[in-house]
Scaffold this active site. Structure first.
Site, mmCIF file in Angstrom:
data_model
loop_
_atom_site.group_PDB
_atom_site.id
_atom_site.type_symbol
_atom_site.label_atom_id
_atom_site.label_comp_id
_atom_site.label_asym_id
_atom_site.label_seq_id
_atom_site.Cartn_x
_atom_site.Cartn_y
_atom_site.Cartn_z
ATOM 1 N N GLN A 1 3.472 9.967 0.694
ATOM 2 C CA GLN A 1 4.599 8.879 0.545
ATOM 3 C C GLN A 1 6.131 9.433 -0.416
ATOM 4 O O GLN A 1 6.364 9.025 -0.109
ATOM 5 C CB GLN A 1 4.755 7.889 1.174
ATOM 6 C CG GLN A 1 4.139 7.057 2.159
ATOM 7 C CD GLN A 1 3.912 5.852 2.536
ATOM 8 O OE1 GLN A 1 2.292 5.262 1.965
ATOM 9 N NE2 GLN A 1 4.918 5.397 3.087
ATOM 10 N N HIS B 1 -4.159 1.287 7.534
ATOM 11 C CA HIS B 1 -3.121 2.362 8.109
ATOM 12 C C HIS B 1 -2.519 3.455 6.474
ATOM 13 O O HIS B 1 -1.794 4.634 7.399
ATOM 14 C CB HIS B 1 -1.676 1.346 7.428
ATOM 15 C CG HIS B 1 -0.249 1.773 6.856
ATOM 16 N ND1 HIS B 1 0.628 1.642 8.083
ATOM 17 C CD2 HIS B 1 0.254 2.417 6.438
ATOM 18 C CE1 HIS B 1 1.701 1.280 7.452
ATOM 19 N NE2 HIS B 1 1.708 2.856 6.397
ATOM 20 N N GLU B 2 -2.780 3.271 5.533
ATOM 21 C CA GLU B 2 -2.237 4.020 4.436
ATOM 22 C C GLU B 2 -3.822 5.461 5.103
ATOM 23 O O GLU B 2 -3.306 6.656 4.390
ATOM 24 C CB GLU B 2 -3.624 3.408 3.201
ATOM 25 C CG GLU B 2 -2.135 2.106 2.920
ATOM 26 C CD GLU B 2 -0.780 2.410 2.862
ATOM 27 O OE1 GLU B 2 -0.811 3.633 2.882
ATOM 28 O OE2 GLU B 2 -0.406 1.529 2.900
ATOM 29 N N GLY C 1 0.746 -1.010 -0.075
ATOM 30 C CA GLY C 1 -0.071 -0.445 -0.034
ATOM 31 C C GLY C 1 0.646 1.495 0.157
ATOM 32 O O GLY C 1 1.829 0.936 0.279
ATOM 33 N N CYS D 1 6.597 -0.014 6.589
ATOM 34 C CA CYS D 1 5.393 1.182 6.482
ATOM 35 C C CYS D 1 6.542 1.584 4.992
ATOM 36 O O CYS D 1 8.450 1.720 5.725
ATOM 37 C CB CYS D 1 5.372 2.103 7.157
ATOM 38 S SG CYS D 1 4.705 3.561 6.023
ATOM 39 N N LEU D 2 7.146 1.685 4.053
ATOM 40 C CA LEU D 2 7.507 2.051 3.368
ATOM 41 C C LEU D 2 8.239 3.294 3.469
ATOM 42 O O LEU D 2 9.634 3.424 3.136
ATOM 43 C CB LEU D 2 7.327 2.640 1.812
ATOM 44 C CG LEU D 2 6.541 0.982 1.214
ATOM 45 C CD1 LEU D 2 6.369 0.887 -0.419
ATOM 46 C CD2 LEU D 2 7.556 -0.470 1.493
ATOM 47 N N HIS E 1 -1.983 8.136 6.683
ATOM 48 C CA HIS E 1 -0.868 8.548 6.183
ATOM 49 C C HIS E 1 -1.669 9.851 6.056
ATOM 50 O O HIS E 1 -0.884 10.874 5.821
ATOM 51 C CB HIS E 1 -0.261 7.832 4.856
ATOM 52 C CG HIS E 1 0.749 7.284 4.778
ATOM 53 N ND1 HIS E 1 1.805 7.245 6.289
ATOM 54 C CD2 HIS E 1 0.439 5.750 5.150
ATOM 55 C CE1 HIS E 1 2.761 6.024 6.305
ATOM 56 N NE2 HIS E 1 2.247 5.588 5.263
HETATM 57 NI NI NI Z 1 3.204 3.729 5.857
#
Ligand code: NI
Length: 168
Positions: free
Chosen positions: A50, A142-143, A45, A100-101, A146
């Site tokens: 991000q 989660h997304e 995701g 998380c990236l 963000h």
């Molecule tokens: Ni993330």
């Protein structure tokens, strides 16, 4: 390739702006860039902040079945959600591992709603809704966090470093 934004970048702490212009080709380009970055980084995701774009858009997909927290997680088709929101469908919560990236090298256990109903718009501005359970529900939560400047480490009850296996 567009660069990922890493943890200390202030854009990750901003409240992202709602998308209001669905006529601009830039919106589709943004979604394609997000999918490309997510796949390149082997993520499931990604949220627009991000890659440094403070707009309310998330993408996700699970291209193959995986094992997570002792459970088999089914594939999730490629999904683009613009201006997403959700409400829990029950009081049930579940604790599971997340990464998380934007926070490479770590993972954490986070409590999330188990069942949610989400509402969003597609790239044409049409309203889409659906129910999500388990890992799918976790990704959306989660997304969407963000987009509100929230990272999983803010909520995690346990964080650990991932030991990287080096191939030499
Ligand atoms: Ni993330």
């Amino acid at each position: 390739m567009q660069k990922l934004v890493i943890m200390d970048d202030p854009v990750l702490r901003q409240t992202a702006r709602p998308v209001s212009d669905f006529t601009s080709p830039a919106l589709r380009v943004l979604s394609e860039t997000m999918l490309a970055v997510m796949r390149h980084e082997h993520g499931v995701g990604l949220a627009a902040p991000q890659i440094g774009v403070s707009l309310r858009m998330i993408v996700y997909e699970l291209s193959e079945e995986i094992e997570r927290d002792g459970q088999t997680i089914s594939m999730i088709p490629t999904t683009i959600l613009v201006n997403p929101s959700f409400t829990p469908l029950s009081d049930d919560k579940a604790v599971g591992w997340e990464g998380c990236l934007s926070i490479p090298g770590y993972r954490g256990r986070v409590e999330r709603w188990l069942h949610i109903r989400y509402s969003a718009q597609d790239l044409n501005g049409n309203v889409i809704t659906g129910d999500a359970h388990g890992f799918h529900s976790r990704i959306i939560q989660h997304e969407t966090d963000h987009l509100n400047g929230i990272l999983y480490i803010d909520k995690s009850i346990e964080i650990e470093e991932i030991i990287q296996k080096r191939s030499e």
